[in-house]
Motif scaffolding. Structure first.
Motif, PDB file in Angstrom:
ATOM      1  N   ILE A  61      27.827  28.378  37.983  1.00 48.04           N
ATOM      2  CA  ILE A  61      26.997  27.893  39.077  1.00 48.04           C
ATOM      3  C   ILE A  61      26.104  26.783  38.546  1.00 48.04           C
ATOM      4  CG2 ILE A  61      25.216  28.547  40.749  1.00 48.04           C
ATOM      5  CD1 ILE A  61      26.326  31.541  40.109  1.00 48.04           C
ATOM      6  N   TRP A 124      18.975  36.017  42.568  1.00 42.88           N
ATOM      7  CA  TRP A 124      20.306  36.641  42.546  1.00 42.88           C
ATOM      8  C   TRP A 124      20.417  37.719  41.476  1.00 42.88           C
ATOM      9  CZ3 TRP A 124      24.343  36.061  45.992  1.00 42.88           C
ATOM     10  CH2 TRP A 124      24.179  35.048  46.966  1.00 42.88           C
ATOM     11  N   TYR A 206      27.575  31.102  63.292  1.00 38.91           N
ATOM     12  CA  TYR A 206      27.904  30.834  61.896  1.00 38.91           C
ATOM     13  C   TYR A 206      27.857  29.350  61.624  1.00 38.91           C
ATOM     14  CZ  TYR A 206      32.672  29.857  63.632  1.00 38.91           C
ATOM     15  OH  TYR A 206      33.747  29.358  64.304  1.00 38.91           O
ATOM     16  N   LEU A 208      29.935  27.553  58.674  1.00 41.98           N
ATOM     17  CA  LEU A 208      30.840  27.855  57.564  1.00 41.98           C
ATOM     18  C   LEU A 208      31.792  26.691  57.351  1.00 41.98           C
ATOM     19  CD1 LEU A 208      31.890  31.456  58.686  1.00 41.98           C
ATOM     20  CD2 LEU A 208      30.492  30.946  56.684  1.00 41.98           C
ATOM     21  N   ARG A 209      32.175  26.499  56.121  1.00 36.76           N
ATOM     22  CA  ARG A 209      33.278  25.581  55.863  1.00 36.76           C
ATOM     23  C   ARG A 209      34.104  26.171  54.731  1.00 36.76           C
ATOM     24  NH1 ARG A 209      29.647  20.645  54.489  1.00 36.76           N
ATOM     25  NH2 ARG A 209      28.608  21.757  56.157  1.00 36.76           N
ATOM     26  N   THR A 210      35.314  25.696  54.598  1.00 39.05           N
ATOM     27  CA  THR A 210      36.145  26.210  53.517  1.00 39.05           C
ATOM     28  C   THR A 210      35.974  25.354  52.278  1.00 39.05           C
ATOM     29  OG1 THR A 210      37.950  24.953  54.494  1.00 39.05           O
ATOM     30  CG2 THR A 210      37.929  27.326  54.895  1.00 39.05           C
ATOM     31  N   ARG A 211      36.129  26.010  51.144  1.00 40.85           N
ATOM     32  CA  ARG A 211      36.218  25.303  49.872  1.00 40.85           C
ATOM     33  C   ARG A 211      37.449  25.853  49.159  1.00 40.85           C
ATOM     34  NH1 ARG A 211      30.634  26.028  47.324  1.00 40.85           N
ATOM     35  NH2 ARG A 211      31.745  26.746  45.484  1.00 40.85           N
TER      36      ARG A 211
ATOM     37  N   ALA B 205      41.893  25.395  56.264  1.00 42.24           N
ATOM     38  CA  ALA B 205      40.641  24.724  55.927  1.00 42.24           C
ATOM     39  C   ALA B 205      39.877  24.502  57.210  1.00 42.24           C
ATOM     40  CB  ALA B 205      40.894  23.378  55.249  1.00 42.24           C
ATOM     41  N   TYR B 206      38.575  24.552  57.133  1.00 41.43           N
ATOM     42  CA  TYR B 206      37.797  24.262  58.332  1.00 41.43           C
ATOM     43  C   TYR B 206      36.384  23.882  57.979  1.00 41.43           C
ATOM     44  CZ  TYR B 206      36.062  29.106  57.938  1.00 41.43           C
ATOM     45  OH  TYR B 206      35.504  30.277  57.490  1.00 41.43           O
ATOM     46  N   ASP B 207      35.728  23.275  58.921  1.00 40.45           N
ATOM     47  CA  ASP B 207      34.308  22.958  58.836  1.00 40.45           C
ATOM     48  C   ASP B 207      33.804  23.176  60.251  1.00 40.45           C
ATOM     49  OD1 ASP B 207      31.779  21.964  58.514  1.00 40.45           O
ATOM     50  OD2 ASP B 207      32.399  20.093  57.572  1.00 40.45           O
ATOM     51  N   LEU B 208      33.246  24.343  60.480  1.00 36.82           N
ATOM     52  CA  LEU B 208      32.917  24.773  61.833  1.00 36.82           C
ATOM     53  C   LEU B 208      31.532  25.382  61.856  1.00 36.82           C
ATOM     54  CD1 LEU B 208      36.234  26.719  62.614  1.00 36.82           C
ATOM     55  CD2 LEU B 208      35.557  24.574  63.699  1.00 36.82           C
ATOM     56  N   ARG B 209      30.875  25.205  62.971  1.00 38.49           N
ATOM     57  CA  ARG B 209      29.654  25.975  63.174  1.00 38.49           C
ATOM     58  C   ARG B 209      29.608  26.378  64.636  1.00 38.49           C
ATOM     59  NH1 ARG B 209      25.789  21.369  61.346  1.00 38.49           N
ATOM     60  NH2 ARG B 209      27.596  21.264  59.980  1.00 38.49           N
ATOM     61  N   PRO B 277      41.084  18.768  52.951  1.00 36.64           N
ATOM     62  CA  PRO B 277      39.711  18.338  53.164  1.00 36.64           C
ATOM     63  C   PRO B 277      39.118  17.892  51.834  1.00 36.64           C
ATOM     64  CG  PRO B 277      39.849  20.728  53.147  1.00 36.64           C
ATOM     65  CD  PRO B 277      41.250  20.212  53.063  1.00 36.64           C
ATOM     66  N   GLU B 279      36.893  17.615  48.770  1.00 31.50           N
ATOM     67  CA  GLU B 279      36.066  18.575  48.024  1.00 31.50           C
ATOM     68  C   GLU B 279      34.635  18.070  48.075  1.00 31.50           C
ATOM     69  OE1 GLU B 279      34.468  21.337  46.339  1.00 31.50           O
ATOM     70  OE2 GLU B 279      36.602  21.605  45.927  1.00 31.50           O
ATOM     71  N   ARG B 280      33.765  18.896  48.630  1.00 28.00           N
ATOM     72  CA  ARG B 280      32.393  18.413  48.730  1.00 28.00           C
ATOM     73  C   ARG B 280      31.495  19.021  47.673  1.00 28.00           C
ATOM     74  NH1 ARG B 280      30.026  18.455  54.422  1.00 28.00           N
ATOM     75  NH2 ARG B 280      31.702  19.431  55.534  1.00 28.00           N
ATOM     76  N   GLY B 281      32.099  19.786  46.790  1.00 30.37           N
ATOM     77  CA  GLY B 281      31.273  20.386  45.751  1.00 30.37           C
ATOM     78  C   GLY B 281      30.496  21.550  46.314  1.00 30.37           C
ATOM     79  N   PRO B 282      29.772  22.254  45.473  1.00 29.43           N
ATOM     80  CA  PRO B 282      29.111  23.465  45.926  1.00 29.43           C
ATOM     81  C   PRO B 282      28.007  23.132  46.915  1.00 29.43           C
ATOM     82  CG  PRO B 282      28.646  23.042  43.612  1.00 29.43           C
ATOM     83  CD  PRO B 282      29.473  21.911  44.104  1.00 29.43           C
ATOM     84  N   ARG B 283      27.828  24.052  47.843  1.00 30.50           N
ATOM     85  CA  ARG B 283      26.877  23.820  48.898  1.00 30.50           C
ATOM     86  C   ARG B 283      25.573  24.551  48.625  1.00 30.50           C
ATOM     87  NH1 ARG B 283      28.122  25.509  55.051  1.00 30.50           N
ATOM     88  NH2 ARG B 283      27.495  23.569  55.990  1.00 30.50           N
ATOM     89  N   ALA B 284      25.665  25.553  47.771  1.00 29.43           N
ATOM     90  CA  ALA B 284      24.476  26.372  47.531  1.00 29.43           C
ATOM     91  C   ALA B 284      23.435  25.541  46.786  1.00 29.43           C
ATOM     92  CB  ALA B 284      24.858  27.591  46.709  1.00 29.43           C
ATOM     93  N   GLY B 287      20.826  27.116  41.336  1.00 30.26           N
ATOM     94  CA  GLY B 287      20.297  28.441  41.038  1.00 30.26           C
ATOM     95  C   GLY B 287      20.911  29.517  41.891  1.00 30.26           C
ATOM     96  N   GLU B 288      21.640  29.110  42.934  1.00 31.44           N
ATOM     97  CA  GLU B 288      22.343  30.104  43.740  1.00 31.44           C
ATOM     98  C   GLU B 288      23.822  30.059  43.388  1.00 31.44           C
ATOM     99  OE1 GLU B 288      21.674  29.654  47.881  1.00 31.44           O
ATOM    100  OE2 GLU B 288      19.764  30.678  47.704  1.00 31.44           O
ATOM    101  N   PRO B 289      24.452  31.212  43.482  1.00 29.57           N
ATOM    102  CA  PRO B 289      25.898  31.195  43.221  1.00 29.57           C
ATOM    103  C   PRO B 289      26.585  30.338  44.259  1.00 29.57           C
ATOM    104  CG  PRO B 289      25.093  33.452  43.297  1.00 29.57           C
ATOM    105  CD  PRO B 289      23.973  32.566  43.749  1.00 29.57           C
TER     106      PRO B 289
END
Lengths: 289, 289
Positions: A61, A124, A206, A208-211, B205-209, B277, B279-284, B287-289
């Protein structure tokens, strides 16, 4: 005795290095190595048993996607679902242990040095017991909430009818949690919790998106990241308590498949008052419906 | 003769006005009024028939959330799924019609003036026939794609086992499309298309809210907006053609429930080469997983 543990390792690379491959598998191997050093028989049985594993491991992370930098720290998170595994992980973090302060780790081909290992003081990290987790809900000291939110911090996916579906539908989330709870907790919960989730919990909001996560064979598997909110359509106090308890348990158990290799890192998200997601207005570009 | 039509009205308020309530229901009433003026018997039968409706109506599209401004234009979109409905909508847009240029409309309590009515020259406008839509796929001139993407431009939700679920799983999306196709197309498609979607299409794959839509009774219902990508696990040429054809049909038919009141506005999204799609990299947060 602690049987639920979440241990967060803070790591720093001794020198700059190119972006590592995803390290979920390397973290999995590292967790097994920590078990092996503490208790070889335990490590063997965890490795060999076909059912749910009594631990989870995160991927690396932090901002590693453009390379590892000595100016940055990165984290790995390990959770334990039984007392022997929790004890082994704690022992790994003690002086001289695999995860002791200043210990050198090699994950895949990435060199990282342990700065610290925390079981508290980090959002965490944490420790609990099944009993302590259950008491507020099952001893009725706390009114069960009928709305709750989960944050999926790493890609989360479920197996349904032989297929992977990267959508946290209530029956899959709570089905995964009840299975793990009943595999490791000293007191089982009714497996009908899954049916309650399917019939009485609605996915009400929600973001959400997929990775994509790489597979062993070079393929990619999508998982969902983001936040999902659920609302109970049935206010039965007992079942709501079970649902809330399992939502708390997700912090240690993870959710869905692949939780020992970086997937399914999950925690309960405190909802804002009112618990409705903010209206963000239309997302489409002007001129689009 | 055109039996599939998508008509886009460009509207401008004569004066500034506060934000209107969501206008999906008012747009629904406006569509029925256009039918009534052209053909009262048709309007009555459309109103009374219990099954899928041969039209859709969008809500008001544009930056109305902070109020209506004369400097801005807004759009409404109506689609027709049968020749009589398409003819009635076209007639409404002719001089003297309900939607003629400069006609004054009142939606709920919002005054809007028609600037133009387009059935072409706008990305969400168009006209076709069932035959023309089918030919490229079913006459095999075009190799069916095994990956495709849909954009859900307004909140989209499905009814499953008596519950609303705001998730565009393949069986629900294509189940909704095949039901509408077979209600209105001159040549039916095999209803097993739904089973093919369920068993052989994966949501990859999706990007939905979710966005909330008000109900008649004052409640709120969530619907999904964003993009979803699907991959066929089975490359059967016939079924892939049907899936692709129905994906094209979504532009006119909408998807899911409430499509006559603003929900389920949908169109196929051209995929980038490779179709994965970014790759947008981590969203957190760090410090978050």
């Amino acid at each position: 005795m602690t049987d639920l543990l979440s241990l967060v390792l803070t790591l720093r690379p001794p020198q700059a290095a190119p972006p590592p491959p995803p390290l979920g598998r390397a973290a999995h191997a590292l967790a097994l190595e920590a078990l092996r050093r503490a208790d070889p028989a335990l490590a063997q049985s965890v490795h060999d048993s076909p059912g749910p594993k009594p631990f989870t491991a995160s991927g690396l992370i932090g901002p590693w996607h453009h390379g590892l930098l000595p100016a940055e720290t990165y984290t790995l998170r390990f959770t334990a679902l039984t007392a022997p595994v929790a004890a082994a992980f704690r022992r790994a973090a003690e002086p001289g242990g695999l995860w002791a302060s200043a210990a050198a780790l090699t994950l895949a081909e990435s060199a990282l040095r342990v700065e610290s290992a925390a079981v508290g003081g980090h959002p965490w990290a944490g420790a609990a017991t099944y009993e302590a987790l259950s008491a507020p809900w099952l001893l009725s000291r706390r009114a069960p909430e009928h709305r709750l939110a989960l944050r999926f911090a790493s890609p989360t996916t479920f197996k349904s009818a032989g297929r992977h579906v990267p959508v946290p539908l209530p029956q899959w989330v709570w089905g995964s949690l009840i299975e793990k709870w009943n595999a490791f907790a000293p007191v089982a919960l009714p497996p009908e919790a899954r049916r309650f989730a399917e019939e009485c919990l609605a996915l009400t909001a929600y973001d959400l998106r997929t990775r994509m996560t790489p597979l062993k064979d070079g393929g990619l598997r999508p998982g969902a990241v983001g936040v999902a909110r659920y609302t109970a359509l049935n206010r039965d106090r007992y079942w709501l308590s079970v649902v809330n308890l399992l939502a708390d348990f997700a912090f240690f158990a993870g959710v869905g498949v692949g939780v020992t290799m970086g997937l399914g890192q999950c925690r309960r998200e405190a909802g804002p008052p009112g618990d409705e997601p903010a209206e963000r207005g239309p997302r489409a570009a002007p001129g689009e419906p």
